[in-house]
Design a protein around this motif. Sequence first.
Motif, short mmCIF file in Angstrom:
data_model
loop_
_atom_site.label_atom_id
_atom_site.label_comp_id
_atom_site.label_asym_id
_atom_site.label_seq_id
_atom_site.Cartn_x
_atom_site.Cartn_y
_atom_site.Cartn_z
N GLN A 148 20.48 0.71 16.80
CA GLN A 148 19.68 1.75 16.17
C GLN A 148 19.16 2.66 17.27
OE1 GLN A 148 19.09 1.79 12.72
NE2 GLN A 148 18.25 3.84 13.00
N LEU A 149 19.78 3.84 17.40
CA LEU A 149 19.41 4.75 18.48
C LEU A 149 18.08 5.43 18.20
CD1 LEU A 149 22.92 6.37 19.05
CD2 LEU A 149 21.87 4.50 20.33
N SER A 150 17.85 5.75 16.93
CA SER A 150 16.59 6.37 16.50
C SER A 150 16.47 6.16 15.00
CB SER A 150 16.57 7.86 16.85
OG SER A 150 17.51 8.57 16.05
N ALA A 151 15.47 6.79 14.39
CA ALA A 151 15.29 6.63 12.95
C ALA A 151 16.47 7.18 12.17
CB ALA A 151 14.00 7.32 12.51
N TRP A 186 19.78 7.89 13.74
CA TRP A 186 21.08 7.68 14.37
C TRP A 186 21.36 6.20 14.58
CZ3 TRP A 186 24.51 11.58 15.33
CH2 TRP A 186 24.02 12.89 15.26
N LYS A 187 22.59 5.80 14.26
CA LYS A 187 23.05 4.43 14.50
C LYS A 187 24.41 4.48 15.18
CE LYS A 187 20.90 2.36 10.36
NZ LYS A 187 21.17 1.63 9.11
N LEU A 188 24.65 3.51 16.04
CA LEU A 188 25.93 3.40 16.72
C LEU A 188 26.49 2.00 16.49
CD1 LEU A 188 28.08 4.50 18.75
CD2 LEU A 188 26.66 3.50 20.57
N ALA A 189 27.74 1.93 16.06
CA ALA A 189 28.42 0.64 15.87
C ALA A 189 29.68 0.63 16.71
CB ALA A 189 28.75 0.41 14.41
N MET A 190 29.89 -0.44 17.43
CA MET A 190 31.09 -0.60 18.26
C MET A 190 31.64 -2.00 18.08
SD MET A 190 29.85 1.26 21.80
CE MET A 190 28.45 0.16 21.93
N ALA A 191 32.93 -2.14 18.25
CA ALA A 191 33.56 -3.46 18.10
C ALA A 191 34.75 -3.57 19.03
CB ALA A 191 33.99 -3.69 16.66
N LEU A 192 34.91 -4.75 19.59
CA LEU A 192 36.12 -5.12 20.31
C LEU A 192 36.79 -6.25 19.52
CD1 LEU A 192 34.73 -5.27 23.97
CD2 LEU A 192 36.07 -3.42 22.95
N ALA A 240 16.27 -1.42 9.82
CA ALA A 240 16.46 -0.64 11.03
C ALA A 240 17.83 -0.91 11.62
CB ALA A 240 15.38 -0.97 12.06
N PHE A 241 18.28 -2.13 11.49
CA PHE A 241 19.63 -2.47 11.90
C PHE A 241 20.11 -3.66 11.09
CE2 PHE A 241 18.04 -6.08 14.22
CZ PHE A 241 16.80 -5.65 14.71
N ASN A 242 21.37 -3.61 10.75
CA ASN A 242 22.00 -4.73 10.05
C ASN A 242 23.49 -4.62 10.27
OD1 ASN A 242 23.47 -5.99 7.71
ND2 ASN A 242 21.39 -6.73 7.35
N LEU A 243 24.03 -5.53 11.04
CA LEU A 243 25.41 -5.42 11.48
C LEU A 243 26.39 -5.33 10.33
CD1 LEU A 243 27.52 -5.47 13.70
CD2 LEU A 243 27.45 -7.94 13.62
#
Length: 813
Positions: free
Chosen positions: A371-374, A376-382, A106-109
Amino acid sequence: MFKWIGAMAALCVLSVANLYAQGVLEGRIADKATGLALPGANVVVINASLMGASADAAGKFRSGGLKPGTYKLEASFIGYKSARAEVSVLADSKATVVEFLLDSEAFNLAAFEVHAVRAGAKTPVTYTNLSKTDLEKNNVGQDVPYLLQWTPSAVVTSDAGTGIGYTGIRIRGSDPSRINVTINGIPLNDAESQQVYWVDLPDFASSVHQLQIQRGVGTSTNGAGAFGATINLSTSNLETTPYAEISATAGAFNTQKGSVRFGTGLLKDKFTIEGRYSRIASDGYIDRASADLESYFLSGAWLGANSITKLNVFSGHEITYQAWDGVPADFINDPDLRTFNAGGTEKEGEPYENQVDNYRQTHTQLLHDHQLSANWKLAMALHYTKGSGYYEQYKADEGFEDYGLTPLLIGGDSVTTTDLVRQRWLDNDFYGTTYSLNYSTNNGQLTAILGGGYHVYEGRHFGEVIWARYASDSETGHRYYENDARKTDANLFGKVEKTWPGRWTTWLDLQVRRVNYSFLGISNQLENVDMKDNLVFFNPKAGILYELNANQSCYASFGVAHREPNRSDYTENPIGQRPKRERLLNTEIGWRASWQKAAVNLNFYHMHYDDQLALNGEINDASEYRRINIDQSYRAGVEISGGGSLFKWLNINGNLAISQNKIKQFTEYIDVYDSDFNWLEQRMVHHKNTDLAFSPGMVSGVEVAVFPLKNLKQEIEVALLSKYVGKQYMDNTSDDGNVLDPYFFSDLRVRWHLAPSFAKGITFTLLVPNVWNAMYETNGWSYRYLYNQTATVDRGYYPQAGRHVLLGASVQF
């Protein structure tokens, strides 16, 4: 250190007993949703010591030497949930077969962050994947380029001749400034020079979980444009179980390496902490080319209900004695003189002892994956990188006026020059953000990514005189130049990959990139003034892939890339002589095939350059040698790579690249001197259809690995790795008298992996680089001029070490 290694070997030998091999286990690991193979996935035997096997390009694995009985197996792969199975191994020749179908996490960075800039199994570009296991085999302290030298079209070099210290890599003849490098999707290339200085991150390979090399334009990424290749590094995967590792290396040229790694595993189902600390030292093959290197990597992760937040902090500090000047051509064939180092020799008597490069670079990355939904995924980084350091030089007979100093009168004589020691400093900050929004249908037939980044570079350049024989009116630390630069880099890209009925997959990748650069430049009146330049690039890419059957596919793609001039192009040229941007048009056509015991990749490429930047000897109005835009040039070639397991005790892998690398026409400028070496003028020489410098027409590599012993308790591998690099011209004139000769060398690697009851594993590695003791050079420089009407070429070379030995040992808990 050798005593420690010997004691550990004795302890391991005592733990090995009653070994015999009866059964065979084989199977396949694939994505549950798509059925696609997962190359590089791992399968391990639970409660058994040996780590198990890795899946090949077809997702298949095989392990022999199993005692009859029932085993619990676990299959894992980055970005997927682990799966377990229980199997019975029989005491006969029939293999026990098991298939693992893994569900996507479901999520894995690590997996998602890399996915935004990586090529997938069906992306129609040319690429090579390397797993952590692939990197570990040769990792006894050498820099990352030397771990990649066995990949297709790769040529590496080392100033010190050992692969430790200043190293570089060329891919398809493209120099390091044309190779885009990212760590977890964040740019690593220096914003001004566009180079990657691997020496700033010693032993970083020990913290890399996966690495992908894309040759050619590749997919859209962050940072400087890829003009030959892209290298994407992903740091250690999220480890849910505790671990620790101690490793050490000792060998020739007083080389020593020590490293400690650890991980807490998942704490309270919410937190993990991982770290590494490394020290590397070497005297180098070249005289005084020493390296004193230190690095660390620290990572902490927090798991939410549908998200992961990860903080990475890693840093490297290098102190290396300068060996940048190479060895004069007259010395190169003399066994005693081919290690000569001109660094520090401007000082009378013994060379200056502190002629060093001293630099620290620290990276901070805050990564968030949600993990926004089944679908959609969002990744962000600073990210924030701090770099600070200098190189120090002893300079003889330097003019006072070049350092803003006033001439002296001593005993009635005017003194206008002095010996001095100077430090040239770079103090810089690089910060910004990356982001990507990923969509995937339930069946994985459609994926889309909207991503990009915004990055700011602020660099402060200054020089100081820390000692002078005649100090004039200066104070200690006299600053003789100082200038600042600021560069912003913003990009936005969209990628869509669609698999259609009938085995077709289409791919579209569009990127817009904007670069703004502020710097201290030179006006047409040759005055220093603050300047700016703004550039906007549009980089489209598209391709198609067709699956011939379950084992074979073919693809074709076309991509466009642009690249801005570097700092020197801006700061050392008046406005009217400043070069333009470069453009690359890249076509890739390829075929991939994989079977149970073998895999082959074949691709053809054409890389057409408009306005490629290169030196031609011309001096600008500020009396500086300038890079000019060459109207048209190209690289075209064929690459083939593959390998297989001919027997359970024999693996063979290899690659071959054959290419043409040409400039259609250009004008060379040659300095003219009289008999007293007074500069007179420059003369023009016109050239047509010449070879691009440092671009061998043939590069090949092969690895032959034999496994005389392989079972659950121990494994011995003996491998011979060989490399051939064809003739390289050292400038763009195709002068057969100004070349790097073709060279061939082999490395011998022996690995012994033990699985005692008290540890996860113990591994000994014996690496013998250049086992045949070949004399060869991997890089060089040349200066062509007319002296008293005689054509003359001065040359310097970078010879590599002869046969030497490195011995490494590691213990995993």
